[in-house]
Scaffold this active site. Sequence first.
Site, PDB file in Angstrom:
ATOM      1  N   THR A  37      14.096 -36.230   9.634  1.00 42.95           N
ATOM      2  CA  THR A  37      14.846 -37.458   9.365  1.00 42.95           C
ATOM      3  C   THR A  37      16.131 -37.193   8.606  1.00 42.95           C
ATOM      4  OG1 THR A  37      12.817 -38.769   9.337  1.00 42.95           O
ATOM      5  CG2 THR A  37      14.726 -39.723   8.247  1.00 42.95           C
ATOM      6  N   TYR A  51      14.778 -44.579  14.488  1.00 42.46           N
ATOM      7  CA  TYR A  51      15.945 -43.715  14.654  1.00 42.46           C
ATOM      8  C   TYR A  51      15.502 -42.470  15.406  1.00 42.46           C
ATOM      9  CZ  TYR A  51      13.445 -41.751  10.733  1.00 42.46           C
ATOM     10  OH  TYR A  51      12.457 -41.256   9.935  1.00 42.46           O
ATOM     11  N   SER A  84       9.291 -32.972  12.494  1.00 47.81           N
ATOM     12  CA  SER A  84       8.341 -32.029  11.890  1.00 47.81           C
ATOM     13  C   SER A  84       6.915 -32.161  12.405  1.00 47.81           C
ATOM     14  CB  SER A  84       8.349 -32.165  10.367  1.00 47.81           C
ATOM     15  OG  SER A  84       7.784 -33.384   9.947  1.00 47.81           O
ATOM     16  N   THR A 117       9.615 -35.107   7.040  1.00 49.23           N
ATOM     17  CA  THR A 117       8.621 -35.396   6.004  1.00 49.23           C
ATOM     18  C   THR A 117       7.180 -35.405   6.517  1.00 49.23           C
ATOM     19  OG1 THR A 117       8.916 -37.789   6.329  1.00 49.23           O
ATOM     20  CG2 THR A 117      10.240 -36.735   4.601  1.00 49.23           C
ATOM     21  N   ASP A 118       6.979 -35.546   7.825  1.00 46.38           N
ATOM     22  CA  ASP A 118       5.616 -35.677   8.335  1.00 46.38           C
ATOM     23  C   ASP A 118       4.739 -34.472   8.005  1.00 46.38           C
ATOM     24  OD1 ASP A 118       6.115 -38.160   9.284  1.00 46.38           O
ATOM     25  OD2 ASP A 118       5.961 -37.668  11.411  1.00 46.38           O
ATOM     26  N   LYS A 190       2.530 -36.609   1.325  1.00 49.06           N
ATOM     27  CA  LYS A 190       3.171 -37.858   1.749  1.00 49.06           C
ATOM     28  C   LYS A 190       2.136 -38.969   1.713  1.00 49.06           C
ATOM     29  CE  LYS A 190       6.022 -39.775   5.496  1.00 49.06           C
ATOM     30  NZ  LYS A 190       6.657 -39.487   6.798  1.00 49.06           N
ATOM     31  N   GLU A 310     -23.501 -33.524  -2.773  1.00 52.40           N
ATOM     32  CA  GLU A 310     -23.614 -34.143  -1.452  1.00 52.40           C
ATOM     33  C   GLU A 310     -24.297 -33.213  -0.448  1.00 52.40           C
ATOM     34  OE1 GLU A 310     -23.037 -37.212  -0.749  1.00 52.40           O
ATOM     35  OE2 GLU A 310     -21.866 -37.844  -2.498  1.00 52.40           O
TER      36      GLU A 310
END
Length: 353
Positions: A37, A51, A84, A117-118, A190, A310
């Site tokens: 981006t 975009y 990304s 950013t992904d 993120k 667990e």
Amino acid sequence: MFNPLRKRLALLALAASTLAALAADKPNVVILATGGTIAGAGASTLNSASYQAAKVPVDKLILSVPELAKVAQVRGEQVSQIASESFTNDKLLALGKRVAALAKQADVDGIVVTHGTDTLEETAYFLNLTVRTDKPIVLVGSMRPGTALSADGALNLYNAVVVAGSPDARAKGVLVTLNDQIDSGRDVSKQINIKTDAFSSQWGALGMVVEGRNYWFRAPIKRHTAQSEFDVEQISQLAPVEIVYSYGNVPASLYEAAAAGGAKAIIHAGTGNGSVADRAVPTLRKLRQQGVQIIRSARVAGGFVLRNAEQPDDQYDWVVAHDLNPQKARILASVALAQGRSSQDLQRIFWEY
């Protein structure tokens, strides 16, 4: 006798030497551009969420922030030009090897990687594990394209160059700078997709950048970069590791499909404390007996997975991912298993890194 030409030449020589001295005082920072981006463009200034990513080349990206010249001598390289989410293991390795090579150069003080950013957090953690240097490596992206109103990329990039050129950023591992924060590449993730404050760490930021100055508040404790046992220059291929996301009614066949596809390890993105559905336990035990590493992570945003809580991990010979989210657990397992590891050694690695 007064000679105006000689005086002018002397003044020009003085100006040139002054500029050279000023340039010499500035750190040398290389910007490696991969797309995302921060290199995106929208149809109008109102397109902040819709975009096209990876459109602006690195030279134009640098020219769009003329203030960079005031804090560093900057040059750029276009490593790739992609969104990304399309990053692959091969691209990670290629980027890591280039970063490692630059870090060895005496004329490079710091490195900035512009990134979508992904998957920025995955690349940051990979570099944190595998590039053996004390020099600052800073990843940066943006949540809005440069064509949008209130675009965040220019200031993010400026801050990244400031940090990368700062002696006080050395030996802190790979860093991420967005929204004025300096985060550890290991810890940050993120959290939201439509706000500029999209990245955070449950353990808090390392510091902030305000008006071109770094302010530090904590330091990373886990092993990284120069102290790492991993070296990207010695890795030719990452081990195949898959993530299976758990949910109510999750079928055991998903784990079997991952193993059939060649996975050396399966990251179980479990509910709560990395919980495993009762119907999946027999399948995961069988896969472990067949040599597939089983690593319990959690799909929740915070906390960490406790060993032998667990599930009896010791009994089943499983590994827990500690506080690493599933995507970062995949990165660490892919790096560690590139050389083959016992489950005991793999667990040590998850505790240390």
